[in-house]
Design a protein around this motif. Structure first.
Motif, PDB file in Angstrom:
ATOM      1  N   CYS A 142       0.862  -1.175   0.000  1.00 45.61           N
ATOM      2  CA  CYS A 142       0.000   0.000   0.000  1.00 45.61           C
ATOM      3  C   CYS A 142       0.903   1.231   0.000  1.00 45.61           C
ATOM      4  O   CYS A 142       1.577   1.492   0.998  1.00 45.61           O
ATOM      5  N   ALA A 143       0.902   1.925  -1.109  1.00 47.61           N
ATOM      6  CA  ALA A 143       1.735   3.110  -1.246  1.00 47.61           C
ATOM      7  C   ALA A 143       0.922   4.349  -0.899  1.00 47.61           C
ATOM      8  O   ALA A 143      -0.169   4.553  -1.447  1.00 47.61           O
ATOM      9  N   ALA A 144       1.449   5.140   0.003  1.00 48.71           N
ATOM     10  CA  ALA A 144       0.777   6.358   0.442  1.00 48.71           C
ATOM     11  C   ALA A 144       1.444   7.571  -0.183  1.00 48.71           C
ATOM     12  O   ALA A 144       2.666   7.627  -0.321  1.00 48.71           O
ATOM     13  N   SER A 145       0.626   8.541  -0.540  1.00 47.08           N
ATOM     14  CA  SER A 145       1.143   9.804  -1.075  1.00 47.08           C
ATOM     15  C   SER A 145       0.290  10.943  -0.551  1.00 47.08           C
ATOM     16  O   SER A 145      -0.790  10.737   0.003  1.00 47.08           O
ATOM     17  N   GLY A 146       0.780  12.149  -0.718  1.00 40.41           N
ATOM     18  CA  GLY A 146       0.070  13.306  -0.199  1.00 40.41           C
ATOM     19  C   GLY A 146       0.623  13.695   1.157  1.00 40.41           C
ATOM     20  O   GLY A 146       1.823  13.688   1.364  1.00 40.41           O
ATOM     21  N   ARG A 147      -0.255  13.990   2.102  1.00 38.03           N
ATOM     22  CA  ARG A 147       0.152  14.471   3.417  1.00 38.03           C
ATOM     23  C   ARG A 147       0.553  13.314   4.329  1.00 38.03           C
ATOM     24  O   ARG A 147       0.018  13.136   5.418  1.00 38.03           O
ATOM     25  N   THR A 148       1.499  12.529   3.895  1.00 39.36           N
ATOM     26  CA  THR A 148       1.889  11.333   4.639  1.00 39.36           C
ATOM     27  C   THR A 148       2.563  11.646   5.956  1.00 39.36           C
ATOM     28  O   THR A 148       2.599  10.819   6.854  1.00 39.36           O
ATOM     29  N   PHE A 149       3.082  12.867   6.122  1.00 39.91           N
ATOM     30  CA  PHE A 149       3.754  13.206   7.375  1.00 39.91           C
ATOM     31  C   PHE A 149       2.780  13.228   8.533  1.00 39.91           C
ATOM     32  O   PHE A 149       3.163  13.169   9.695  1.00 39.91           O
ATOM     33  N   SER A 150       1.476  13.322   8.240  1.00 43.03           N
ATOM     34  CA  SER A 150       0.468  13.376   9.294  1.00 43.03           C
ATOM     35  C   SER A 150      -0.034  11.990   9.692  1.00 43.03           C
ATOM     36  O   SER A 150      -0.892  11.869  10.553  1.00 43.03           O
ATOM     37  N   THR A 151       0.528  10.941   9.106  1.00 47.30           N
ATOM     38  CA  THR A 151       0.034   9.592   9.377  1.00 47.30           C
ATOM     39  C   THR A 151       0.437   9.129  10.770  1.00 47.30           C
ATOM     40  O   THR A 151       1.603   9.218  11.148  1.00 47.30           O
ATOM     41  N   TYR A 152      -0.520   8.627  11.521  1.00 42.40           N
ATOM     42  CA  TYR A 152      -0.254   8.083  12.856  1.00 42.40           C
ATOM     43  C   TYR A 152      -0.296   6.565  12.844  1.00 42.40           C
ATOM     44  O   TYR A 152       0.493   5.906  13.507  1.00 42.40           O
ATOM     45  N   GLY A 153      -1.227   6.030  12.100  1.00 40.89           N
ATOM     46  CA  GLY A 153      -1.341   4.580  12.029  1.00 40.89           C
ATOM     47  C   GLY A 153      -1.896   4.148  10.688  1.00 40.89           C
ATOM     48  O   GLY A 153      -2.546   4.922   9.991  1.00 40.89           O
ATOM     49  N   MET A 154      -1.599   2.913  10.332  1.00 38.61           N
ATOM     50  CA  MET A 154      -2.150   2.341   9.112  1.00 38.61           C
ATOM     51  C   MET A 154      -2.662   0.943   9.403  1.00 38.61           C
ATOM     52  O   MET A 154      -2.189   0.273  10.316  1.00 38.61           O
ATOM     53  N   GLY A 155      -3.620   0.553   8.614  1.00 37.41           N
ATOM     54  CA  GLY A 155      -4.213  -0.757   8.853  1.00 37.41           C
ATOM     55  C   GLY A 155      -4.631  -1.434   7.569  1.00 37.41           C
ATOM     56  O   GLY A 155      -4.704  -0.800   6.511  1.00 37.41           O
ATOM     57  N   TRP A 156      -4.840  -2.716   7.690  1.00 39.36           N
ATOM     58  CA  TRP A 156      -5.422  -3.512   6.623  1.00 39.36           C
ATOM     59  C   TRP A 156      -6.754  -4.074   7.111  1.00 39.36           C
ATOM     60  O   TRP A 156      -6.857  -4.588   8.222  1.00 39.36           O
ATOM     61  N   PHE A 157      -7.735  -3.967   6.252  1.00 37.83           N
ATOM     62  CA  PHE A 157      -9.048  -4.538   6.497  1.00 37.83           C
ATOM     63  C   PHE A 157      -9.422  -5.390   5.291  1.00 37.83           C
ATOM     64  O   PHE A 157      -8.838  -5.251   4.223  1.00 37.83           O
ATOM     65  N   ARG A 158     -10.395  -6.255   5.462  1.00 37.81           N
ATOM     66  CA  ARG A 158     -10.846  -7.048   4.335  1.00 37.81           C
ATOM     67  C   ARG A 158     -12.345  -7.207   4.376  1.00 37.81           C
ATOM     68  O   ARG A 158     -12.968  -7.145   5.431  1.00 37.81           O
ATOM     69  N   GLN A 159     -12.895  -7.394   3.191  1.00 40.34           N
ATOM     70  CA  GLN A 159     -14.328  -7.604   3.076  1.00 40.34           C
ATOM     71  C   GLN A 159     -14.589  -8.721   2.098  1.00 40.34           C
ATOM     72  O   GLN A 159     -14.309  -8.593   0.898  1.00 40.34           O
ATOM     73  N   ALA A 160     -15.099  -9.812   2.619  1.00 41.19           N
ATOM     74  CA  ALA A 160     -15.481 -10.932   1.775  1.00 41.19           C
ATOM     75  C   ALA A 160     -16.878 -10.695   1.212  1.00 41.19           C
ATOM     76  O   ALA A 160     -17.669  -9.939   1.781  1.00 41.19           O
ATOM     77  N   GLN A 161     -17.169 -11.354   0.139  1.00 36.94           N
ATOM     78  CA  GLN A 161     -18.463 -11.164  -0.509  1.00 36.94           C
ATOM     79  C   GLN A 161     -19.589 -11.507   0.447  1.00 36.94           C
ATOM     80  O   GLN A 161     -19.589 -12.577   1.070  1.00 36.94           O
ATOM     81  N   GLY A 162     -20.519 -10.599   0.612  1.00 32.72           N
ATOM     82  CA  GLY A 162     -21.666 -10.828   1.475  1.00 32.72           C
ATOM     83  C   GLY A 162     -21.403 -10.642   2.950  1.00 32.72           C
ATOM     84  O   GLY A 162     -22.289 -10.904   3.769  1.00 32.72           O
TER      85      GLY A 162
END
Length: 123
Positions: free
Chosen positions: A22-42
């Motif tokens: 996951c490549a981040a761009s823009g105001r990345t200096f303000s990032t405190y945390g990052m996460g991964w989520f997933r959504q299965a069909q239904g």
């Protein structure tokens, strides 16, 4: 604003591995945390893993603990999700998210989201 672009999804056999990026761009200096989520069909979107952008603390959903590893490379503003021993219950669209104020399990903490990348596991 932070823009997030995921990559690395695809089709893999059960027991195999994938690495999502996951490549981040823009105001990345303000990032405190990052996460991964997933959504299965239904199903509802669910937490997978999170990382503190500054100190690298991590947290994992019980369903992936010991099989998935989240990491970040601050030099290139990228977060990774290494997935091992993929199971038939892992297929979903995987989303990357960023927060300026939190890191952790709640999707409501994350202001920025990527478009998602599909992971498919064949048996």
């Amino acid at each position: 604003q932070v823009q997030l672009v995921e990559s690395g999804g695809g089709l893999v056999q059960a027991g195999g591995s994938l690495r999502l990026s996951c490549a981040a761009s823009g105001r990345t200096f303000s990032t405190y945390g990052m996460g991964w989520f997933r959504q299965a069909q239904g199903k509802e979107r669910e937490f997978v893993a999170a990382i503190g952008w500054g100190d690298g603390r991590t947290d994992y959903a019980d369903s992936v603990k010991g099989r998935f590893t989240i990491s970040r490379d601050r030099a290139v503003n990228t977060v990774f999700l290494r997935m091992y021993s993929l199971k038939p219950e892992d297929p979903a669209v995987y989303y990357c998210a960023a927060s300026a104020t939190h890191w952790g399990r709640s999707s409501t903490w994350y202001e920025y989201w990527g478009q998602g990348t599909q992971v498919t596991v064949s048996s």
